[in-house]
Design a protein around this motif. Structure first.
Motif, PDB file in Angstrom:
ATOM      1  N   GLY A  69       0.827  -1.197   0.000  1.00 16.93           N
ATOM      2  CA  GLY A  69       0.000   0.000   0.000  1.00 16.93           C
ATOM      3  C   GLY A  69       0.857   1.241   0.000  1.00 16.93           C
ATOM      4  N   TRP A  87      -3.751   4.132  -0.014  1.00 15.27           N
ATOM      5  CA  TRP A  87      -4.369   3.016  -0.731  1.00 15.27           C
ATOM      6  C   TRP A  87      -3.683   1.719  -0.305  1.00 15.27           C
ATOM      7  CZ3 TRP A  87      -0.899   0.243  -3.553  1.00 15.27           C
ATOM      8  CH2 TRP A  87       0.182   0.909  -4.125  1.00 15.27           C
ATOM      9  N   THR A  88      -4.359   0.602  -0.521  1.00 14.60           N
ATOM     10  CA  THR A  88      -3.771  -0.708  -0.259  1.00 14.60           C
ATOM     11  C   THR A  88      -4.106  -1.644  -1.410  1.00 14.60           C
ATOM     12  OG1 THR A  88      -5.698  -1.470   0.988  1.00 14.60           O
ATOM     13  CG2 THR A  88      -3.873  -0.530   2.257  1.00 14.60           C
ATOM     14  N   ARG A  93      -7.063  -5.408   1.687  1.00 16.55           N
ATOM     15  CA  ARG A  93      -8.134  -4.503   2.115  1.00 16.55           C
ATOM     16  C   ARG A  93      -9.021  -5.194   3.138  1.00 16.55           C
ATOM     17  NH1 ARG A  93      -9.207  -2.677  -3.919  1.00 16.55           N
ATOM     18  NH2 ARG A  93      -7.285  -1.471  -4.153  1.00 16.55           N
ATOM     19  N   SER A 129     -13.100   3.625   2.415  1.00 13.00           N
ATOM     20  CA  SER A 129     -12.157   4.714   2.675  1.00 13.00           C
ATOM     21  C   SER A 129     -12.640   5.576   3.831  1.00 13.00           C
ATOM     22  CB  SER A 129     -11.957   5.561   1.419  1.00 13.00           C
ATOM     23  OG  SER A 129     -10.913   6.485   1.609  1.00 13.00           O
TER      24      SER A 129
END
Length: 179
Positions: A69, A87-88, A93, A129
């Motif tokens: 990420g 982000w990953t 996730r 998110s």
């Protein structure tokens, strides 16, 4: 692919990470992030984020030092305010990786980088998110109508922020930071 998620590290991106970075951006959820389409564009991106005058962009690495990420604070201004993003990989996730990396980055940004306020935004249609932001102590501050445009469509964005005075829960796993 399995990842060693027991401990995370925040570190600078390396040219050797380019293939993994390019592969991450093949995910449909990532295609609009950073313009990375192949190894060459990944190498270019790594070079551009390496020495930002007003920001810090870190790979989130698993315990085997594989990037899984990214977490960053950029667009730092004279008011000690920075824009935070993350982000990953799809494979990790929902496992708290982004939340823990963002908690560690927020602590570092407030106490080592001297930032007073951290901001972020996410598309309203991205509840995951939003959960990361809330889990890292970022409070919702409102809606920006039709703020972003992708593929001819406009998206509302929810804005979040955290102040140095806001309580911060430590990451649930160990996160080391090498800047």
């Amino acid at each position: 692919m399995g990842y060693a998620l027991g401990e995370l590290g925040l570190r600078r991106w390396r040219t050797a990470d380019a293939l993994r970075l390019a592969a991450a951006h093949q995910d449909p959820e990532m295609r609009t992030q950073g313009g990375i389409v192949d190894r060459a564009s990944a190498v270019d991106w790594i070079g551009r984020v390496a020495d930002l005058d007003n920001g810090h962009v870190y790979a989130v690495a698993d315990a085997d030092d594989h990037p899984i990420g990214c977490v960053a604070v950029t667009n730092i201004d004279r008011h000690q305010v920075g824009w935070t993003w993350y982000w990953t990989l799809a494979d990790v996730r929902g496992q708290g990786v982004a939340r823990d990396a963002l908690r560690a980055l927020a602590d570092w940004a407030h106490h080592d980088a001297g930032l007073y306020r951290l901001e972020l935004g996410h598309r309203l249609n991205n509840p995951a998110s939003c959960a990361v932001a809330a889990g890292a102590g970022f409070l919702s501050e409102g809606l920006e109508r039709q703020r972003l445009a992708y593929d001819g469509s406009r998206y509302d964005v929810e804005r979040h922020a955290r102040l140095i005075t806001d309580p911060l829960t430590p990451p649930e796993r160990r996160v080391s930071i090498s800047v």
